[in-house]
Design an enzyme around this catalytic site. Structure first.
Site, PDB file in Angstrom:
ATOM      1  N   ASP A  51       0.862  -1.173   0.000  1.00 16.76           N
ATOM      2  CA  ASP A  51       0.000   0.000   0.000  1.00 16.76           C
ATOM      3  C   ASP A  51       0.901   1.226   0.000  1.00 16.76           C
ATOM      4  O   ASP A  51       1.871   1.276   0.765  1.00 16.76           O
ATOM      5  CB  ASP A  51      -0.854  -0.048   1.279  1.00 16.76           C
ATOM      6  CG  ASP A  51      -1.808   1.104   1.404  1.00 16.76           C
ATOM      7  OD1 ASP A  51      -2.993   0.912   1.098  1.00 16.76           O
ATOM      8  OD2 ASP A  51      -1.379   2.194   1.835  1.00 16.76           O
ATOM      9  N   GLU A  71      -5.004   2.349  -3.625  1.00 17.87           N
ATOM     10  CA  GLU A  71      -3.542   2.357  -3.708  1.00 17.87           C
ATOM     11  C   GLU A  71      -2.938   1.068  -3.153  1.00 17.87           C
ATOM     12  O   GLU A  71      -1.765   1.021  -2.817  1.00 17.87           O
ATOM     13  CB  GLU A  71      -2.969   3.578  -2.980  1.00 17.87           C
ATOM     14  CG  GLU A  71      -3.111   3.567  -1.480  1.00 17.87           C
ATOM     15  CD  GLU A  71      -4.460   4.045  -0.956  1.00 17.87           C
ATOM     16  OE1 GLU A  71      -4.580   4.189   0.269  1.00 17.87           O
ATOM     17  OE2 GLU A  71      -5.404   4.270  -1.746  1.00 17.87           O
ATOM     18  N   HIS A  77      -5.315  14.693  -8.004  1.00 21.71           N
ATOM     19  CA  HIS A  77      -5.529  13.300  -8.391  1.00 21.71           C
ATOM     20  C   HIS A  77      -4.713  12.904  -9.613  1.00 21.71           C
ATOM     21  O   HIS A  77      -4.307  11.735  -9.736  1.00 21.71           O
ATOM     22  CB  HIS A  77      -7.020  13.025  -8.612  1.00 21.71           C
ATOM     23  CG  HIS A  77      -7.788  13.033  -7.337  1.00 21.71           C
ATOM     24  ND1 HIS A  77      -7.819  11.957  -6.484  1.00 21.71           N
ATOM     25  CD2 HIS A  77      -8.536  14.002  -6.747  1.00 21.71           C
ATOM     26  CE1 HIS A  77      -8.548  12.249  -5.430  1.00 21.71           C
ATOM     27  NE2 HIS A  77      -9.000  13.481  -5.560  1.00 21.71           N
TER      28      HIS A  77
END
Length: 192
Positions: A68, A111, A81
């Site tokens: 992650d 993610e 973004h």
């Protein structure tokens, strides 16, 4: 009333080729994450079922590595973004370039990413996760720095279900995040 056909219909080979190409593209889209180009979660779960069945039948030691990107929300909040998407694509490129053809990399969600490494014992899985951790942190990504990731690793145990194995690697990832991020934790094997 009967309808009579005066001519026999001959299939158009060009149309069949176009249809086959369109079907192949639909199959690719159904199995691939649109942003990163790696497998999606559904395809990964199917591959996981195949690999665990193979390991049960023939032996072997597949491992899962889950990672992650640390503080990804802050990257999106600070840089937008579009920058977050660039980070996802670049992180995937760095990891994918160091996998074997027999391994699977998938976007698990947001993610989070999952790697299924075939024929990989616990020590090798930990070493591989460390290599990926260093690759991600080593080179700054434009103005977005630092980018790090937390990792969990777990080697397959034939006594557990695929869901239990996934929970174990997920728990290891969350342990790495709780321990301060930018590190690797091992998912302990189940105790009967």
């Amino acid at each position: 009333m009967e309808v009579a056909y005066s001519q026999e219909v001959t299939p158009d080979p060009g149309a069949n080729a176009e249809l086959a190409q369109a079907n192949a593209e639909l199959a690719r889209l159904a199995a691939t994450d649109g942003l990163t180009g790696v497998a999606n979660r559904r395809f990964f779960q199917e591959a996981l079922a195949v690999e665990t069945a193979r390991a049960r039948r023939y032996g072997g030691h597949p491992s899962l590595i889950m990672f992650d990107i640390d503080h990804f929300k802050a990257i999106n909040d600070r840089h937008g973004h579009h920058a977050g998407d660039r980070v996802l694509v670049e992180v995937v490129r760095r990891v994918r370039d160091h996998l074997r053809a027999s391994d699977y990399l998938a976007r698990w969600g947001g993610e989070e990413f999952m790697i299924l490494v075939t024929d990989c014992d616990q020590g090798t899985a930990m070493n591989l996760a460390e290599r990926f951790r260093l690759l991600i942190a080593a080179t700054p990504l434009d103005e977005i720095s630092p980018v790090t990731a937390s990792f969990g690793a777990a080697t397959y145990d034939p006594a557990e279900s695929d869901e239990d194995w996934l929970r174990r690697v997920d728990g290891a990832l969350y342990a790495a995040k709780a321990a301060g991020r930018n590190r690797i934790c091992l998912g302990d094997r189940r105790v009967p």
